[in-house]
Scaffold this motif. Structure first.
Motif, short mmCIF file in Angstrom:
data_model
loop_
_atom_site.label_atom_id
_atom_site.label_comp_id
_atom_site.label_asym_id
_atom_site.label_seq_id
_atom_site.Cartn_x
_atom_site.Cartn_y
_atom_site.Cartn_z
N GLY A 253 0.78 -1.23 0.00
CA GLY A 253 0.00 0.00 0.00
C GLY A 253 0.82 1.29 0.00
N ARG A 254 2.15 1.18 -0.05
CA ARG A 254 3.00 2.36 -0.07
C ARG A 254 3.67 2.50 -1.43
N ARG A 255 3.92 3.73 -1.80
CA ARG A 255 4.52 4.05 -3.09
C ARG A 255 5.98 4.43 -2.87
N TYR A 256 6.88 3.81 -3.65
CA TYR A 256 8.31 4.06 -3.51
C TYR A 256 8.87 4.59 -4.83
N SER A 257 9.37 5.82 -4.79
CA SER A 257 9.88 6.49 -5.99
C SER A 257 11.35 6.18 -6.22
N HIS A 258 11.81 6.37 -7.47
CA HIS A 258 13.23 6.19 -7.80
C HIS A 258 14.10 7.33 -7.28
N THR A 259 13.48 8.41 -6.79
CA THR A 259 14.24 9.55 -6.26
C THR A 259 14.62 9.27 -4.81
N LEU A 260 15.92 9.10 -4.56
CA LEU A 260 16.40 8.71 -3.24
C LEU A 260 17.04 9.89 -2.51
N ASP A 261 16.85 9.92 -1.21
CA ASP A 261 17.53 10.87 -0.33
C ASP A 261 18.74 10.13 0.24
N ALA A 262 19.94 10.59 -0.12
CA ALA A 262 21.15 9.89 0.31
C ALA A 262 21.32 9.92 1.82
N ARG A 263 20.68 10.86 2.50
CA ARG A 263 20.80 10.94 3.96
C ARG A 263 20.10 9.78 4.63
N THR A 264 19.01 9.31 4.04
CA THR A 264 18.24 8.21 4.64
C THR A 264 18.47 6.89 3.92
N GLY A 265 18.94 6.97 2.67
CA GLY A 265 19.11 5.76 1.87
C GLY A 265 17.81 5.24 1.31
N ALA A 266 16.75 6.03 1.39
CA ALA A 266 15.42 5.58 0.98
C ALA A 266 14.77 6.60 0.04
N PRO A 267 13.72 6.18 -0.67
CA PRO A 267 13.01 7.10 -1.55
C PRO A 267 12.36 8.23 -0.77
N ILE A 268 12.18 9.36 -1.44
CA ILE A 268 11.51 10.49 -0.81
C ILE A 268 10.06 10.13 -0.53
N THR A 269 9.47 10.73 0.52
CA THR A 269 8.10 10.42 0.91
C THR A 269 7.22 11.65 1.03
N HIS A 270 7.75 12.83 0.73
CA HIS A 270 6.98 14.06 0.89
C HIS A 270 6.01 14.27 -0.27
N ALA A 271 5.28 15.39 -0.25
CA ALA A 271 4.22 15.64 -1.23
C ALA A 271 4.70 16.29 -2.52
N LEU A 272 5.96 16.70 -2.58
CA LEU A 272 6.46 17.35 -3.78
C LEU A 272 6.59 16.32 -4.90
N ALA A 273 5.84 16.50 -5.99
CA ALA A 273 5.80 15.53 -7.09
C ALA A 273 6.77 15.88 -8.21
#
Length: 337
Positions: A253-273
């Protein structure tokens, strides 16, 4: 080498035949870096024909691909990526230049933007060596993050060196660099009125045959259809759009984008599309649009305002989108109906 940035170029349909001043609209296009490129320019007396210009454009694109592609094992950067920690390799000046630009953007973003995220991209399923598309195991993610960080790179003369087994990915800036190189070649050839586009990155200068500006459509960040969010007139600067809406996967149920934040090592999760940036350099527009997208709607906006970056933000809100552009963006563009 695919850098999934989706800016639609709205080519004018007006072609003036038999102009008395000897001007004509010329165009050509082709495949490049896993995507496509397209060129339009106004040919004036003394300016070379497309048969002469196209080979020069494709030579530039081929050189960028040969030096910077992460999708071919024989590229300069992939040969470097295959080296173990504590290794060095001679590199073309263009590669060293982009490494320096990457370091600049990494520092400016507090480490959110980083060229060495290829291990993370592969782990999340978005990189050239990806095996699966899924949320990675925490232990594997922690191990990959040990191999990420611009601080592990250094330049010694004409050599690029690594202190850890980092892998460099130029997909966030290489296409913009290629567009700048083509624009520079056009200036050398006496071509002053053109629209150059490669894998979605573009730069325009001068006016079309009828005196009107080149026009570019900024897409609404949808993955189901192409809808123009806004059409702008462009003259004398580059346009780059970065978005999280084309390359992603869903799990639990979660969406994972190819845009990664190197600080977290994970895809971005904010509302900016998506973010569109206008700048004199396509290289910087390319990198800054990625940087602002990673930083998000608040931190990215504050950074754009502080640095006077012309930016256009599209945020998700409910089932739709809301947009926001700053004064620097509005000063450079004129909206078209």
């Amino acid at each position: 080498m695919v850098d999934l940035r989706y800016v639609t170029v709205c080519w004018a349909l007006v072609i003036l035949a038999g102009c008395g001043n000897g001007e004509s609209l010329e165009s050509f296009a082709g495949p490049t870096m896993g995507s496509t490129y397209s060129i339009k320019y106004i040919r004036t007396p003394g300016v070379p024909a497309p048969d002469d210009v196209q080979p020069q454009v494709e030579a530039i694109l081929d050189e960028v691909d040969r030096q910077m592609s992460t999708y071919r094992s024989d590229s300069d950067i992939e040969r470097f990526n295959d080296l173990p920690a504590n290794s060095c390799q001679p590199m073309p000046e263009a590669v060293l230049r982009l490494v320096r630009v990457g370091e600049q953007l990494s520092r400016a973003s507090g480490g959110a933007f980083d060229l060495t995220v290829e291990p993370l991209l592969n782990l999340w399923g978005f990189g050239p060596q990806a095996r699966t598309v899924k949320v990675p195991d925490p232990a594997m993610l922690a191990a990959a993050r040990e191999r990420v960080g611009h601080q592990h790179l250094r330049i010694e003369g004409d050599r690029l060196c690594k202190e850890a087994a980092v892998q460099v990915d130029f997909n966030s800036i290489a296409a913009g660099y290629a567009v700048d190189q083509i624009a520079d070649r056009f200036n050398q050839l006496g071509i002053r009125r053109y629209l150059v586009e490669a894998t979605g990155e573009l730069k325009a200068a001068g006016r079309k045959l009828d005196g009107s500006p080149w026009r570019v459509a900024l897409e609404e960040p949808r993955d189901d259809q192409q809808v123009a969010e806004r059409i702008i007139a462009v003259d004398g600067f580059a346009v780059s759009t970065s978005g999280d809406y084309r390359n992603y996967f869903q799990q639990d149920g979660r969406r994972y984008s190819h845009t990664l934040d190197a600080r977290t090592g994970a895809p971005i999760t904010h509302a900016l599309a998506s973010v569109t940036v206008l700048a004199p350099s396509a290289l910087m527009a390319d990198g800054l649009s990625s940087l602002l997208l990673i930083l998000g709607p608040r931190q990215g906006w504050e950074y754009a305002e502080k640095q006077r970056i012309a930016a256009f933000f599209v945020m998700r809100e409910g089932a739709g989108f809301v947009t926001r552009s700053n004064k620097a963006f509005e000063q450079l563009t004129t909206s078209e109906p």
